[in-house]
Design an enzyme around this catalytic site. Structure first.
Site, PDB file in Angstrom:
ATOM      1  N   TYR A  60      33.394  37.921  45.616  1.00 31.68           N
ATOM      2  CA  TYR A  60      32.431  36.905  45.180  1.00 31.68           C
ATOM      3  C   TYR A  60      32.085  35.896  46.274  1.00 31.68           C
ATOM      4  CZ  TYR A  60      33.889  39.003  40.758  1.00 31.68           C
ATOM      5  OH  TYR A  60      34.206  39.890  39.772  1.00 31.68           O
TER       6      TYR A  60
ATOM      7  N   GLU B  64      35.409  36.171  53.298  1.00 34.12           N
ATOM      8  CA  GLU B  64      34.657  37.368  52.918  1.00 34.12           C
ATOM      9  C   GLU B  64      33.184  37.271  53.275  1.00 34.12           C
ATOM     10  OE1 GLU B  64      36.807  35.781  50.976  1.00 34.12           O
ATOM     11  OE2 GLU B  64      38.425  37.234  50.726  1.00 34.12           O
TER      12      GLU B  64
ATOM     13  N   LEU C 241      40.505  35.276  56.619  1.00 33.81           N
ATOM     14  CA  LEU C 241      40.250  35.289  55.176  1.00 33.81           C
ATOM     15  C   LEU C 241      38.913  34.610  54.946  1.00 33.81           C
ATOM     16  CD1 LEU C 241      43.551  34.078  53.490  1.00 33.81           C
ATOM     17  CD2 LEU C 241      42.600  36.355  53.458  1.00 33.81           C
TER      18      LEU C 241
ATOM     19  N   HIS D 227      42.035  40.216  40.733  1.00 34.32           N
ATOM     20  CA  HIS D 227      42.671  41.417  41.263  1.00 34.32           C
ATOM     21  C   HIS D 227      42.475  42.619  40.349  1.00 34.32           C
ATOM     22  CE1 HIS D 227      44.774  37.958  42.930  1.00 34.32           C
ATOM     23  NE2 HIS D 227      45.116  38.698  43.959  1.00 34.32           N
TER      24      HIS D 227
ATOM     25  N   PHE E  81      40.306  42.660  47.346  1.00 36.93           N
ATOM     26  CA  PHE E  81      40.302  42.888  45.904  1.00 36.93           C
ATOM     27  C   PHE E  81      38.901  42.586  45.375  1.00 36.93           C
ATOM     28  CE2 PHE E  81      44.823  42.283  46.532  1.00 36.93           C
ATOM     29  CZ  PHE E  81      45.410  43.173  45.644  1.00 36.93           C
ATOM     30  N   ASP E  82      38.597  43.186  44.213  1.00 34.73           N
ATOM     31  CA  ASP E  82      37.302  42.981  43.565  1.00 34.73           C
ATOM     32  C   ASP E  82      36.890  41.510  43.509  1.00 34.73           C
ATOM     33  OD1 ASP E  82      39.149  42.276  41.244  1.00 34.73           O
ATOM     34  OD2 ASP E  82      39.437  44.436  41.362  1.00 34.73           O
ATOM     35  N   GLY E  83      37.807  40.667  43.028  1.00 29.00           N
ATOM     36  CA  GLY E  83      37.461  39.256  42.849  1.00 29.00           C
ATOM     37  C   GLY E  83      37.208  38.533  44.157  1.00 29.00           C
ATOM     38  N   PHE E  84      37.690  39.107  45.244  1.00 28.65           N
ATOM     39  CA  PHE E  84      37.480  38.463  46.541  1.00 28.65           C
ATOM     40  C   PHE E  84      36.084  38.740  47.095  1.00 28.65           C
ATOM     41  CE2 PHE E  84      42.283  38.718  47.819  1.00 28.65           C
ATOM     42  CZ  PHE E  84      42.623  38.188  46.596  1.00 28.65           C
TER      43      PHE E  84
END
Lengths: 339, 323
Positions: free
Chosen positions: B87, B59, B57, B128, B82-85
């Site tokens: 960043y 990114e 985990l 998410h 997910f999109d927010g991940f």
């Protein structure tokens, strides 16, 4: 309930026994809450996703009992347990799970973002590693104010592989911050075995020496053991001894999140850990150590009653007003200038 | 054959991996589990753990690794769960993936595909359900595409993997289960070409990704009001097919842009600017925007209120026509 209890002589409980009853109350309450949360998900009453601490209750319980009322808790999206363990009322937590206006965040946080500043629950963070540097900041403020407060920061095993973990540990050590980092190692990083993606066997403890910290591993299913390391680390932090990194070995009874049956885990592994379920094993130990079964039963009955009451309150509460979507973006309480 | 968007992307990944050993698929839980949306289902068992693998985990580490692999000849396909991940990977995406070719005066080629399930509509919450496409579009050096149909899901992923430039594929997660009757493999026009999904004469609806379906529904509903809407699917967000947008607006004289992302500096702002630059005298009304609000993504119970829907589009169509 034992029929012989009335014949037993009443006696004053020792300090140690009171503490252990407190620990038992914590694990039982969290268990009852999480089981109810699971049922409510299945009923479709909880929107979004959720992550339960079933099987992992002893860690939040041990730290919850060891912390001072004004200490800070930082936790993750798997944070129902840690929020409850600080004394946040169940009804507010349940209301938040159900997305109701009565929730601790007015229905705007949900399961993954439980926050109750008045109880020292300084937020649940749903991006891996995000809250470790933030906990450092809180700890630093406590140090500057000489307030004696300690920040306790919970996270999962997966977090040990993200950069923020390493940055935060270094900062904490360099600044000798009153912060306790608690890695809840439940062996799975979401759906993947932590051992498959980590360079070392003990994802937190094996990294401790890189930051000048003692490697500490504790049985995360044993409330007594967790309490002991928690109390020691918190006392160290409170008295200027600096940060600690604790790895608590534990196991999720269920999957990663709501939709996950956890089938990637070997049956024998699941069975072995279910044998070590912290709630019944702790109950048996307390009985073997001479605590009165009636006292334990009363705790269990009360926990169920509290969960029932919290559920009723949450079910009856309205959803947030639509205007809630526009509130609290800026300090003036609103969301202008753009909408 | 009935195919969902998720199945089409899965097939695109499998076909690309079968054709080219240099194609690697990795990310969080993409291997053994097959991804949280099952988009990578079966790839590890078919191609082995060297070609499709689970990462920590982390990114930033995932994208950094992809960049390094690409420098040395691989064609990595990295998933942000997910999109927010995405960043935590922002620095790698913006400062390195987008810029290394330029910084190295063209000597470094980075054929990296980054897949990001994005957008709302599945009852998830912030992190998410977000629509971060403007960040990537604003960053020179990144190609950004978003499929609105299963056919495009297949074609765009194949095109992204074949591209020598970094491509971000914004996958509308709420449409993963959207079905189409299609035989795979399928070909489609290059993603740089916007496509008219439905012809109309009164107002052009400019959309992409998850809003293509919504816009088509709005066009259907608009018939009852006697309005003829033209639905233009941008497909590629960067580069953007300005010619196609302008050509459509020159026919209709009106445009409503639809996206889930918040309004300010969303893609709608760029579309409106380009239209007024290129077709000012054809406009019968200002370009309007049906978007998410400029607030953080809301809790699930407010999601349907927050997201642009048929009604919000038709309200703006009515305003445009009344102008």
């Amino acid at each position: 309930m034992s029929t012989t209890q009335l014949e037993e002589p009443t006696r004053d409980l020792s300090e140690d026994e009171l503490l252990r009853l407190g620990l038992y109350r914590q694990v039982v309450r969290i268990r009852a809450f999480e089981e109810r949360a699971y049922r409510l998900f299945m009923e479709g009453l909880v929107k979004g996703t959720s992550h339960l601490s079933l099987g992992m209750e002893a860690i939040a319980a041990g730290f919850g009992e060891a912390m001072r009322a004004d200490d800070y808790t930082f936790c993750t999206y798997r944070g129902h347990a840690h929020t409850l363990a600080r004394g946040t009322p169940m009804a507010g937590v349940m209301g938040e799970l159900l997305g109701r206006a009565s929730g601790v965040c007015g229905g705007k946080g949900g399961s993954m973002h439980l926050t109750s500043v008045e109880h020292g629950a300084m937020g649940s963070y749903a991006i891996i590693g995000a809250h470790l540097p933030i906990a450092n900041g809180a700890a630093w403020s406590a140090q500057v104010r000489d307030s004696g407060q300690v920040a306790v920061c919970f996270f999962g095993d997966g977090t040990t592989n993200i950069g923020a973990f390493h940055e935060a540990l270094n900062f904490a050590k360099v600044w000798n911050l009153p912060v306790v980092f608690v890695c809840e190692n439940n062996l799975y990083m979401e759906y993947t075995a932590i051992g498959d993606v980590t360079a070392v066997e003990h994802p937190a403890a094996d990294r401790a020496s890189a930051y000048g910290l003692e490697p500490i591993i504790v049985d995360g299913n044993d409330p007594d053991a967790v309490y002991e390391v928690a109390a020691t680390a918190i006392e160290r932090a409170r008295t200027g001894g600096g940060p600690s990194l604790i790895e608590a070995k534990t196991y999720r009874h269920g999957g990663h999140s709501r939709a996950d049956p956890g089938q990637y885990r070997p049956d024998e592994e699941v069975a072995a850990w279910l044998e070590r379920d912290p709630v019944p094993t702790y109950r048996a130990r307390l009985l073997a150590d001479g605590l009165d079964e009636a006292a334990l039963t009363e705790i269990e009955t009360q926990a169920q009653a509290d969960v029932d009451a919290a559920t009723d309150v949450a079910r009856a509460a309205p959803p947030p007003d639509l205007q809630a979507a526009y509130t609290n973006l800026w300090a003036d309480g609103g969301s202008s200038w753009r909408n | 054959m009935t195919v969902t968007l998720a199945q089409a992307i899965n097939r695109a990944l499998a076909d690309a991996m079968a054709e080219d050993d240099r194609v690697l698929v990795f990310g969080e839980d993409v291997g053994r589990l097959g991804g949280v949306f099952r988009v990578t289902d079966g790839l590890q068992s078919r191609f082995g753990e060297q070609r499709c693998f689970d990462t920590p985990l982390a990114e930033s580490g995932i994208i950094g690794t992809a960049i390094g692999l690409a420098m040395y000849g691989y064609r990595p396909v990295a998933e942000m769960q997910f999109d927010g991940f995405s960043y935590p990977a922002f620095e790698q995406l913006v400062s390195h993936l987008a810029k290394l070719r330029n910084r190295s005066r063209g000597t470094l080629t980075l054929p990296v595909t980054v897949r990001i399930p994005y957008g709302g509509g599945i009852g998830a919450v912030e992190h998410h359900s977000e629509s971060p496409e403007s960040y990537w579009v604003h960053t020179a050096g990144l190609t950004v595409v978003s499929p609105g149909t299963p056919e495009d899901g297949y074609a765009m992923v194949r095109e992204a993997i074949a591209s020598d430039d970094p491509v971000i594929v914004m996958e509308p997660k709420r449409r993963y289960w959207m079905k189409a009757d299609v035989e795979l493999p399928v070909t489609a026009p290059p993603s740089s070409e916007a496509l008219v999904r439905r012809e109309g004469t009164d107002v052009t609806i400019v959309c992409y990704g998850p809003m293509v379906r919504t816009a088509l529904d709005a066009a259907e509903a608009a018939e009852d009001e006697g309005w003829s809407l033209e639905v233009l699917d941008l497909r590629s967000l960067s580069p953007m097919d300005t010619e196609a947008i302008v050509a459509s607006v020159q026919r209709t004289g009106r445009a409503v842009v639809v996206h889930e992302a918040g309004r300010s500096l969303g893609l709608g702002a760029e579309v409106a600017a380009r239209v007024q630059e290129a077709a000012f005298y054809h406009l019968e009304a200002p370009v309007l925007r049906a978007t998410g609000f400029d607030t953080p993504y809301p809790p699930a119970k407010l999601e349907q209120y927050w997201l642009p829907d048929v009604d919000r589009i038709l309200d703006l169509v009515e305003r445009s026509l009344a102008y």
